[in-house]
Every structure is written in structure tokens, then in C-alpha cells.
Design a protein around this motif. Structure first.
Motif, PDB file in Angstrom:
ATOM      1  N   GLY A 432       0.850  -1.188   0.000  1.00  0.00           N
ATOM      2  CA  GLY A 432       0.000   0.000   0.000  1.00  0.00           C
ATOM      3  C   GLY A 432       0.882   1.233   0.000  1.00  0.00           C
ATOM      4  N   LYS A 433       0.580   2.165   0.900  1.00  0.00           N
ATOM      5  CA  LYS A 433       1.393   3.381   0.981  1.00  0.00           C
ATOM      6  C   LYS A 433       2.251   3.445   2.235  1.00  0.00           C
ATOM      7  CE  LYS A 433      -1.681   6.359  -1.725  1.00  0.00           C
ATOM      8  NZ  LYS A 433      -2.455   7.635  -1.731  1.00  0.00           N
ATOM      9  N   MET A 434       1.915   2.637   3.245  1.00  0.00           N
ATOM     10  CA  MET A 434       2.561   2.853   4.535  1.00  0.00           C
ATOM     11  C   MET A 434       3.091   1.599   5.219  1.00  0.00           C
ATOM     12  SD  MET A 434       2.477   6.127   5.149  1.00  0.00           S
ATOM     13  CE  MET A 434       2.797   6.226   6.905  1.00  0.00           C
ATOM     14  N   GLU A 435       2.664   0.392   4.826  1.00  0.00           N
ATOM     15  CA  GLU A 435       2.928  -0.789   5.640  1.00  0.00           C
ATOM     16  C   GLU A 435       4.226  -1.492   5.248  1.00  0.00           C
ATOM     17  OE1 GLU A 435      -0.374  -3.400   5.615  1.00  0.00           O
ATOM     18  OE2 GLU A 435      -1.701  -2.021   6.661  1.00  0.00           O
ATOM     19  N   PRO A 436       5.217  -1.519   6.171  1.00  0.00           N
ATOM     20  CA  PRO A 436       6.469  -2.227   5.871  1.00  0.00           C
ATOM     21  C   PRO A 436       6.279  -3.735   5.995  1.00  0.00           C
ATOM     22  CG  PRO A 436       6.543  -1.329   8.089  1.00  0.00           C
ATOM     23  CD  PRO A 436       5.250  -0.862   7.488  1.00  0.00           C
ATOM     24  N   ARG A 437       6.966  -4.481   5.147  1.00  0.00           N
ATOM     25  CA  ARG A 437       6.899  -5.939   5.195  1.00  0.00           C
ATOM     26  C   ARG A 437       8.295  -6.530   4.945  1.00  0.00           C
ATOM     27  NH1 ARG A 437       2.384  -5.141   6.726  1.00  0.00           N
ATOM     28  NH2 ARG A 437       0.471  -6.256   6.152  1.00  0.00           N
ATOM     29  N   ILE A 438       8.622  -7.595   5.663  1.00  0.00           N
ATOM     30  CA  ILE A 438       9.797  -8.399   5.358  1.00  0.00           C
ATOM     31  C   ILE A 438       9.351  -9.488   4.400  1.00  0.00           C
ATOM     32  CG2 ILE A 438      11.625  -9.880   6.279  1.00  0.00           C
ATOM     33  CD1 ILE A 438      11.830  -7.009   7.221  1.00  0.00           C
ATOM     34  N   VAL A 439       9.982  -9.561   3.236  1.00  0.00           N
ATOM     35  CA  VAL A 439       9.535 -10.516   2.226  1.00  0.00           C
ATOM     36  C   VAL A 439      10.557 -11.617   1.948  1.00  0.00           C
ATOM     37  CG1 VAL A 439       7.964  -8.891   1.128  1.00  0.00           C
ATOM     38  CG2 VAL A 439      10.343  -9.017   0.349  1.00  0.00           C
ATOM     39  N   ARG A 440      11.757 -11.479   2.524  1.00  0.00           N
ATOM     40  CA  ARG A 440      12.733 -12.548   2.327  1.00  0.00           C
ATOM     41  C   ARG A 440      13.781 -12.535   3.431  1.00  0.00           C
ATOM     42  NH1 ARG A 440      16.294 -13.587  -3.143  1.00  0.00           N
ATOM     43  NH2 ARG A 440      17.730 -15.109  -2.258  1.00  0.00           N
ATOM     44  N   LEU A 449       5.106  -8.800   9.029  1.00  0.00           N
ATOM     45  CA  LEU A 449       5.108  -7.455   9.597  1.00  0.00           C
ATOM     46  C   LEU A 449       6.222  -7.366  10.637  1.00  0.00           C
ATOM     47  CD1 LEU A 449       3.613  -4.701   9.791  1.00  0.00           C
ATOM     48  CD2 LEU A 449       2.237  -5.719  11.627  1.00  0.00           C
ATOM     49  N   PRO A 450       7.248  -6.540  10.421  1.00  0.00           N
ATOM     50  CA  PRO A 450       8.371  -6.473  11.367  1.00  0.00           C
ATOM     51  C   PRO A 450       8.024  -5.606  12.570  1.00  0.00           C
ATOM     52  CG  PRO A 450       8.774  -4.978   9.538  1.00  0.00           C
ATOM     53  CD  PRO A 450       7.447  -5.649   9.266  1.00  0.00           C
ATOM     54  N   GLN A 451       7.441  -6.231  13.567  1.00  0.00           N
ATOM     55  CA  GLN A 451       6.934  -5.452  14.698  1.00  0.00           C
ATOM     56  C   GLN A 451       6.850  -6.300  15.950  1.00  0.00           C
ATOM     57  OE1 GLN A 451       3.488  -2.787  13.948  1.00  0.00           O
ATOM     58  NE2 GLN A 451       2.485  -3.905  15.611  1.00  0.00           N
ATOM     59  N   GLY A 452       7.285  -5.756  17.068  1.00  0.00           N
ATOM     60  CA  GLY A 452       7.091  -6.395  18.360  1.00  0.00           C
ATOM     61  C   GLY A 452       8.041  -7.543  18.642  1.00  0.00           C
ATOM     62  N   ALA A 523      15.420 -14.925  19.551  1.00  0.00           N
ATOM     63  CA  ALA A 523      14.391 -13.949  19.906  1.00  0.00           C
ATOM     64  C   ALA A 523      14.739 -12.620  19.242  1.00  0.00           C
ATOM     65  CB  ALA A 523      14.326 -13.779  21.422  1.00  0.00           C
ATOM     66  N   LEU A 524      13.788 -12.016  18.558  1.00  0.00           N
ATOM     67  CA  LEU A 524      13.986 -10.737  17.877  1.00  0.00           C
ATOM     68  C   LEU A 524      13.068  -9.694  18.488  1.00  0.00           C
ATOM     69  CD1 LEU A 524      13.949 -12.002  14.166  1.00  0.00           C
ATOM     70  CD2 LEU A 524      15.934 -11.748  15.661  1.00  0.00           C
ATOM     71  N   GLU A 525      13.585  -8.484  18.674  1.00  0.00           N
ATOM     72  CA  GLU A 525      12.778  -7.381  19.185  1.00  0.00           C
ATOM     73  C   GLU A 525      12.721  -6.298  18.120  1.00  0.00           C
ATOM     74  OE1 GLU A 525      11.043  -7.008  21.948  1.00  0.00           O
ATOM     75  OE2 GLU A 525      11.563  -8.990  22.739  1.00  0.00           O
ATOM     76  N   LEU A 526      11.532  -6.073  17.577  1.00  0.00           N
ATOM     77  CA  LEU A 526      11.370  -5.080  16.513  1.00  0.00           C
ATOM     78  C   LEU A 526      10.239  -4.113  16.859  1.00  0.00           C
ATOM     79  CD1 LEU A 526      11.735  -7.484  13.471  1.00  0.00           C
ATOM     80  CD2 LEU A 526      13.435  -5.868  14.285  1.00  0.00           C
TER      81      LEU A 526
END
Length: 526
Positions: A432-440, A449-452, A523-526
Motif C-alpha cells: 500500500g502506501k505505509m505498511e512495511p513488510r519483510i519478504v525474504r 510485519l516487522p513489529q514487536g 528472539a527478535l525485538e522489533l
């Protein structure tokens, strides 16, 4: 526009604000309730370590646009609350570097030659020359934990004293350390070899009580310990026990977990304990540097719209920021994720901007990515202005390229990070216009969704393994909000990236790693 100053600021800084036509209100020593009222009508606020800007206080600021810390540390500012409100948070990195490094050396000399104890004895009317036998620093091994801005200056000065300097810093390459004349070692080796240990790392989850009972047990008998960084890095109760037993021959703290500490703090009862009331940045030169820097940055932002040394936004115009914002978020997330996936000191970062994003000004995006990459190590000492400098300072090679074609997406940011022993590739895009995504992630294609709080798991491609992972998390009270599973057919393995509603404890991580057919858990913190 009004600027509120709530901690002591030298006249040189105040004069800069007034000459720019800003209204200056000095209110030092406010209670939280008084601060909530005073900040309500302020457009900017300048603080030092004394003022605590909690989420509640920030929420009360109806007009606040900028928070400036006349110093480096920002552990007294709720960055998330400020960012959520769109308030720019700035600090003054480097203004007190020399002051903090020199204070570290002052405490080292004070301990080595028993200066405070001998002075107290003499003032009490005693002449006890034999009692205060000291030790020379020349030829001793100094172990520095954290070879950043201040730690590197301490190393340089210690070498001038003809000391042997070793250091632990997982974010500095051996080549960079070698250029500084410092031997890079593991933390356990530093404990075992050092005659004197000094810490220069930010206070964060990973460094809280870094020096604890287990750490002291690994140290040389008769070691000297110094902390001029942040209170809480040293477990003060464990330090007391180590000093009582004689394991630690002397300790010097400029910072405490609770400031001011209680008058009956157990360390105060020990004659071989040296302390100062958080004086690391308390020199006339350092205070002048940070007062002028903080005031100038506030003027630049409020009067001219220029951003300098911000920790939560890049130095770009308001118009450009609207276009770049989603990419800035994505770039910083990619950097933070790469930092947590790397298995050793990072040596090279290669960034490829593909598609529509390649036609934008990508310099701020590279800064954002590097800020994300380095923030876990440097915390408040890295921002959008100095990220590239800090990376090069650590010997990290930065490569950047652009191509107007992106095979499967309108835009793509691909990042390859090389470290001792391997490399990882991540790619992300904007939906879209705003949503970041990790695709690979390496050969693993996904849409995440790279979050939390996230878990990155490698396991054998066998029936029931994913179920066991889910059961283990469920028994620990962790809820899975999203899960992405990919396959590595040639290895007959799965790659799992899942999001959970709270940070997993070490016990949970250990339980996951002990499951049959699970090879690794991060464990990842994003």
C-alpha cells in the motif's frame, strides 16, 4: 515560541536561545506535577539527567515539538511516547566524551594509589604511609567493556600510561580494534586477564547487571572495577560481596542504580570503595559544550526547521519526510533485524534499492538502516546524523547501489550483512502506501510485519514439530499472533518466523531449543 529549561544550563546556552527570539523559561527542580503543568505551553524543552520525561508528562505537553538533552544519555526520556506524539528528541553526542574518559582515569588513579583513603586518614590526624601501599598502572592490563566513543578514548589514554589494553565489544571488528592498538577478546577472557576493568556500554536489557556474582567469580583475584557509564550495569550487592571476600580489591562508581543512593548503602562501609556523585560529565568544558550544542539544535529546529542529532527522525525537510517515512521505518527495521541475526562482529553491509524507492533520496534510508543496525550496541549514542560515522568507526564497510527494476515488487530494499563466519540477506517492501513488510530472509520467502516480539526458528521438516513449538509457547502463556513457515528443501528443514504477544523469557527460549528436531531459536525485538 517558548523553550522550557528544567535542569541547570550554562548562560552561553541560554543566550543562544534568547538571541534567536525564543522565550526562555527556567524552572529547575520541578516536581512531576509541576513539570506537567509547566510543559503544557512549551514548544521545546531542554533537560539534563535530573528531569524525567515520562509518557504521562509528555502526554501533558500540548504544543511540544522538540526535546533536547544537554548530554548523551536518554534513559530519562520515554522515546516511544515522544515519537508517538511526533516530538523530535535530540541529544548532544560527543560533548562530554573527554570529560567522562578523564573521570574514568581519575578514579583509576584514585584506587591504585588510595588517594581518598589516605587523604581522609591524614585529615583525621594520622600519618599512615605503610597502610596505603599503592600499585603502579604501567604494565597492568586494562579491560574495557565497550569500545565506543568513550571507551576508545580511555583506551588511547591508557596506552599513553603504557598499559596493556584489551577490550570486549561484539560490534567492533578485530581489524578496527587492531588499528587502535587494542586486543579484542571474549568477555570471559577479559575477566580472566584484566588487572583493572572499566565499563563503557549503554544501560539496556542485555547490559543490566552485566557485572554480577558470576562475572566477579571469573575475574582475577585483586581486580579493580570502575563504572562511569550507567547505574545498573554493575550489580551493587554482588560487588559488595566480592569486595568483602577480597576477590575485588577496589571499586570506583560514579553512577548508581538508584540516584542518589541511600545513605546506608552497604558499599559506603568499605574503605576500599571510591565513589563520586555522577560527575563524569561535570566539567566546565563539557557543560559549556552540551549547553551550546543543545541550545543551537533547538534554535535550528524551531526557527529554521533544520534537524540535527535527532534520535527518532532523520535530518530531512518536512516535505521529503512525508514521502520517505514508510521507507525509513522499513530500513530501520531491516537494520535492527540484521543486527540480531548476525552471529559475530559485522564487517560489511551491502544495500540495494530497487524499483520506485531507487528514485528517492536514499541517503536518509541508509542512515536509518545503519541506526537500526547499531542501536542495540550504542543505544542513544547513534542517530540519523552519526550512524554512517559510527559504522565506519567500527570498521564496517558500507556498499550502496540502485536499480530501477524490482522483479516481484514495485519497490524493494535488499540488505546483505557479512560477519565473521557468514552472511545474511534480508529484503523488505512497502505494501500500500505505509505498511512495511519483510519478504525474504536468505532463501526463505514470506510476508511478515516487522513489529514487536518475534521468534526466528530453524527446525527439521517433520510432522509435529510446529505443534510442539505451539504447545511450548502456550504452556508459557505466550500467544502467537502471526506465523510464517518456509521450507529449505535441500536441507529438509523449515524456517519459522512468528510473532508473540510478549517477550519470551530465557526459560522459554531454552525449552524451545531443547525440543526434538529444533536446531536454533532466536528472539527478535522489533
Amino acid at each position: 515560541m517558548k523553550v522550557l529549561v528544567t535542569d541547570p544550563l550554562l548562560p552561553e546556552g541560554l543566550e543562544i536561545l534568547k538571541k534567536a527570539g525564543l522565550e526562555v523559561e527556567e524552572r529547575v527542580g520541578l516536581s512531576p506535577e509541576e513539570l506537567k503543568e509547566a510543559i503544557r505551553e512549551a514548544d521545546g524543552i531542554i533537560i539534563r539527567s535530573g528531569t524525567k520525561l515520562t509518557a504521562e508528562i509528555i502526554e501533558a505537553a500540548e504544543r511540544l515539538k522538540v526535546i533536547a538533552r544537554a548530554g548523551t544519555g536518554l534513559d530519562n526520556v520515554d522515546l516511544e511516547a515522544a515519537s508517538r506524539r511526533g516530538i523530535v528528541v535530540m541529544n548532544c553526542p560527543g560533548g562530554n566524551t573527554n570529560s567522562a574518559a578523564e573521570h574514568t582515569l581519575a578514579l583509576m588513579f584514585a584506587m591504585a594509589r588510595n588517594v581518598p583513603q589516605a587523604m581522609a586518614s591524614l585529615k583525621a590526624g594520622r600519618w599512615e604511609r605503610k597502610k596505603f601501599l599503592g600499585r603502579e598502572l604501567m604494565g597492568k592490563t586494562l579491560g574495557i567493556i565497550g569500545l565506543g566513543r568513550i571507551g576508545s578514548v580511555v583506551a588511547e589514554r591508557a596506552q599513553g600510561l603504557k598499559m596493556k589494553v584489551i577490550a570486549y565489544d561484539p560490534y567492533v571488528t578485530p581489524e578496527r580494534a587492531s588499528e587502535m592498538g587494542v586486543e579484542l577478546v571474549s568477555l570471559d577472557e577479559l575477566y580472566a586477564r584484566s588487572d583493572i576493568i572499566t565499563v563503557h556500554v549503554p544501560l539496556m536489557k542485555e547490559t543490566y547487571h552485566l557485572l554480577n556474582a558470576e562475572s566477579f567469580a571469573k575475574m582475577k583475584d585483586g581486580v579493580l572495577v570502575i563504572n562511569c557509564a550507567r547505574g545498573g550495569i554493575v550489580d551493587e550487592r554482588a560487588l559488595y560481596e566480592a569486595m568483602k571476600s577480597g576477590k575485588v580489591a577496589g571499586a570506583a562508581l560514579d553512577v548508581f542504580e538508584k540516584e542518589p543512593p541511600d545513605p546506608d548503602h552497604p558499599l559506603f562501609s568499605l574503605e576500599n570503595f571510591v565513589c563520586t556523585p555522577h560527575l563524569g560529565a561535570s566539567t566546565l568544558e563539557a557543560q559549556k559544550n552540551v549547553a551550546v550544542a543543545a541550545a543551537s539544535q533547538v534554535v535550528d529546529f524551531l526557527v529554521h526547521g533544520v534537524v540535527r542529532n535527532a534520535v527518532n527522525m532523520p535530518s530531512v525537510s518536512a516535505e521529503a519526510l512525508k514521502v520517505l517515512k514508510p521507507y525509513l521505518v522499513l530500513a530501520e527495521k531491516l537494520g535492527a533485524m540484521q543486527a540480531q541475526l548476525a552471529e559475530g562482529p559485522i564487517t560489511e553491509v551491502s544495500i540495494v534499492y530497487q524499483g520506485e524507492v531507487s528514485r528517492l533520496d536514499t541517503a536518509p534510508l541508509t542512515m536509518a538502516l545503519l541506526k537500526g543496525l547499531l542501536s542495540r550496541a550504542l543505544r542513544e549514542d547513534v542517530n540519523y546524523v552519526n550512524a554512517l560515522y559510527r559504522a565506519r568507526e567500527r570498521g564496517i564497510k558500507i556498499l550502496e547501489s540502485k536499480t530501477e527494476t524490482a522483479e516481484d515488487f514495485l519497490n524493494l530494499i535488499g540488505v546483505t550483512v557479512k560477519f565473521k563466519g557468514g552472511e545474511n540477506y534480508l529484503a523488505g517492501t512497502i505494501f500500500g502506501k505505509m505498511e512495511p513488510r519483510i519478504v525474504r530472509i536468505n532463501d526463505f520467502q514470506l510476508d511478515a510485519l516487522p513489529q514487536g516480539h518475534m521468534l526466528y526458528i530453524h527446525n527439521d521438516d517433520r510432522p509435529g514439530v510446529i505443534g510442539l513449538i505451539g504447545v511450548t509457547l502456550g504452556e508459557a502463556g505466550l500467544n502467537i499472533s502471526r506465523m510464517h513457515v518456509g521450507q529449505e528443501p535441500e536441507k529438509r528443514r523449515n524456517v519459522i518466523l512468528l510473532s508473540v504477544d510478549q517477550a519470551p523469557s530465557e526459560e522459554v527460549l531454552s525449552a524451545l531449543r531443547n525440543l526434538p528436531h529444533v536446531h536454533s531459536v532466536k528472539a527478535l525485538e522489533l
